[in-house]
Design an enzyme around this catalytic site. Structure first.
Site, short mmCIF file in Angstrom:
data_model
loop_
_atom_site.label_atom_id
_atom_site.label_comp_id
_atom_site.label_asym_id
_atom_site.label_seq_id
_atom_site.Cartn_x
_atom_site.Cartn_y
_atom_site.Cartn_z
N SER A 295 0.83 -1.21 0.00
CA SER A 295 0.00 0.00 0.00
C SER A 295 0.86 1.26 0.00
O SER A 295 1.70 1.44 0.89
CB SER A 295 -0.91 0.01 1.23
OG SER A 295 -1.44 1.31 1.40
N ASP B 5 -4.85 3.70 -1.66
CA ASP B 5 -5.91 3.98 -0.70
C ASP B 5 -6.43 5.41 -0.83
O ASP B 5 -5.76 6.35 -0.40
CB ASP B 5 -5.37 3.77 0.72
CG ASP B 5 -5.13 2.31 1.02
OD1 ASP B 5 -6.08 1.52 0.90
OD2 ASP B 5 -3.98 1.96 1.36
N ASP C 56 -6.56 -6.50 4.04
CA ASP C 56 -5.95 -5.18 4.15
C ASP C 56 -5.96 -4.69 5.59
O ASP C 56 -7.03 -4.49 6.17
CB ASP C 56 -6.76 -4.22 3.25
CG ASP C 56 -6.14 -2.85 3.12
OD1 ASP C 56 -5.05 -2.61 3.68
OD2 ASP C 56 -6.76 -2.01 2.44
N MET D 81 -11.38 -5.95 5.18
CA MET D 81 -10.59 -5.06 6.03
C MET D 81 -10.31 -5.75 7.35
O MET D 81 -11.23 -6.20 8.04
CB MET D 81 -11.34 -3.75 6.30
CG MET D 81 -11.53 -2.84 5.08
SD MET D 81 -10.03 -2.50 4.16
CE MET D 81 -9.01 -1.73 5.43
N HIS E 123 -8.37 1.19 -3.97
CA HIS E 123 -9.28 0.97 -2.85
C HIS E 123 -9.92 2.30 -2.47
O HIS E 123 -9.27 3.17 -1.89
CB HIS E 123 -8.48 0.37 -1.67
CG HIS E 123 -9.26 0.19 -0.41
ND1 HIS E 123 -8.66 -0.03 0.82
CD2 HIS E 123 -10.60 0.16 -0.17
CE1 HIS E 123 -9.58 -0.17 1.74
NE2 HIS E 123 -10.77 -0.04 1.18
N MET F 70 -9.14 8.22 0.28
CA MET F 70 -10.04 8.52 1.41
C MET F 70 -10.67 9.90 1.21
O MET F 70 -10.05 10.78 0.62
CB MET F 70 -9.25 8.53 2.72
CG MET F 70 -8.48 7.25 2.98
SD MET F 70 -7.50 7.39 4.49
CE MET F 70 -6.53 5.90 4.36
N HIS G 192 -1.25 -1.18 -4.27
CA HIS G 192 -2.54 -0.88 -3.63
C HIS G 192 -2.61 0.61 -3.32
O HIS G 192 -1.71 1.17 -2.69
CB HIS G 192 -2.65 -1.72 -2.35
CG HIS G 192 -3.95 -1.61 -1.64
ND1 HIS G 192 -5.06 -2.35 -2.00
CD2 HIS G 192 -4.32 -0.86 -0.58
CE1 HIS G 192 -6.07 -2.05 -1.19
NE2 HIS G 192 -5.64 -1.16 -0.32
N MET H 230 -12.11 4.42 -0.32
CA MET H 230 -12.79 4.57 0.98
C MET H 230 -13.55 5.88 0.94
O MET H 230 -13.23 6.84 1.65
CB MET H 230 -11.75 4.55 2.11
CG MET H 230 -11.20 3.17 2.37
SD MET H 230 -9.69 3.19 3.33
CE MET H 230 -8.51 3.33 2.02
C1 DX5 Z 1 -6.24 1.41 5.71
C2 DX5 Z 1 -5.77 1.14 4.31
C3 DX5 Z 1 -4.64 0.16 4.25
C4 DX5 Z 1 -3.40 0.60 4.95
C5 DX5 Z 1 -2.74 -0.62 5.52
O1 DX5 Z 1 -7.33 2.23 5.67
O2 DX5 Z 1 -6.83 0.63 3.51
O3 DX5 Z 1 -4.37 -0.23 2.90
O4 DX5 Z 1 -2.50 1.27 4.11
O5 DX5 Z 1 -1.66 -0.23 6.29
P1 DX5 Z 1 -0.88 -1.24 7.23
O6 DX5 Z 1 -0.40 -2.38 6.36
O7 DX5 Z 1 0.22 -0.42 7.78
O8 DX5 Z 1 -1.86 -1.72 8.27
ZN ZN Z 2 -6.47 -0.34 1.44
#
Ligand code: DX5
Ligand code: ZN
Length: 213
Positions: A5, A32, A172, A134, A63, A34, A30, A65
């Site tokens: 990620s 993320d 994840d 998740m 991904h 948000m 990956h 969110m």
């Molecule tokens: C959390 C993200 C993850 C995050 C995971 O909201 O969707 O992809 O980057 O981070 P680690 O591997 O550090 O838990």
């Molecule tokens: Zn993620």
């Protein structure tokens, strides 16, 4: 398979991060996204993703969110994304959104928060290419793995086998060598890892070790 990620990368030098990443054992990158509404944090948006997409030579696993993720199907497609993941909790008309992602020529993933049971996927599991479970509450990297996820992976693997679905299982949050090994044993196909890869002093070795689980 491993999907590091970008959230844990050094944003001061994304070109350098992508140059080792492209040589690594990782399968996908990956990403993320948000919105500060669906999750209590904001990461990066499409201008940054477009720059990363130009630097990355591996498939992009996006991904989202965010609420109303279907609004951004054209932007995600324009990145050249391989997989577009939307949250079950953000899509009251999930079947329609999955169809729209497929019509745009991308693979479609549905994501479940830790408190959402895999049983809600019963009527959509044959239509999706991946389920992203998740294993932390989404919004932040570096959180502790929620142990109950192991049972969810087993339940999802059983549902996939029973229904003849082709869906991959991706996990994840809080993935490291210990949780990653147990997730793979439980039936996970793809592990997402932020801090356990980008946060390490030797990320190439960390990626190779996690990818080999
Ligand atoms: C959390 C993200 C993850 C995050 C995971 O909201 O969707 O992809 O980057 O981070 P680690 O591997 O550090 O838990
Ligand atoms: Zn993620």
């Amino acid at each position: 398979m491993l999907a590091p990620s970008l959230l844990a990368a050094d944003f001061r030098n994304l070109e350098k991060e992508m140059s080792w990443f492209n040589q690594s054992a990782a399968s996908w990158l990956h990403l993320d996204v948000m919105d500060g509404v669906f999750v209590p944090n904001i990461s990066f948006g499409f201008p940054v993703l477009r720059a990363v997409a130009k630097l990355c030579k591996k498939p992009l696993d996006v991904h989202l969110m965010i609420i109303q993720p279907e609004k951004f199907i054209p932007e995600v497609k324009a990145l050249g994304a391989y997989m577009m993941n939307v949250h079950y909790e953000a899509c009251p008309h999930l079947h329609r959104v999955i169809g729209q992602i497929h019509e745009a020529g991308m693979h479609a993933g549905v994501t479940l928060n830790p408190s959402t049971p895999v049983s809600v996927l019963e009527d959509i599991i044959r239509d999706v290419d991946m389920v992203l479970l998740m294993s932390v509450n989404p919004g932040f990297g570096g959180q502790q793995f929620i142990e109950h996820t192991i049972d969810k992976v087993k339940a999802l693997r059983a549902m996939i086998e029973r229904t003849g679905s082709k869906a991959l299982i991706e996990i994840d949050g809080g993935v490291n060598m210990d949780t990653g090994r147990r997730l793979r044993e439980a039936g996970a196909d793809i592990l997402v890892a932020g801090s356990a890869v980008f946060g390490q002093t030797d990320p190439l070795k960390a990626a190779a070790d996690l990818a080999a689980l």
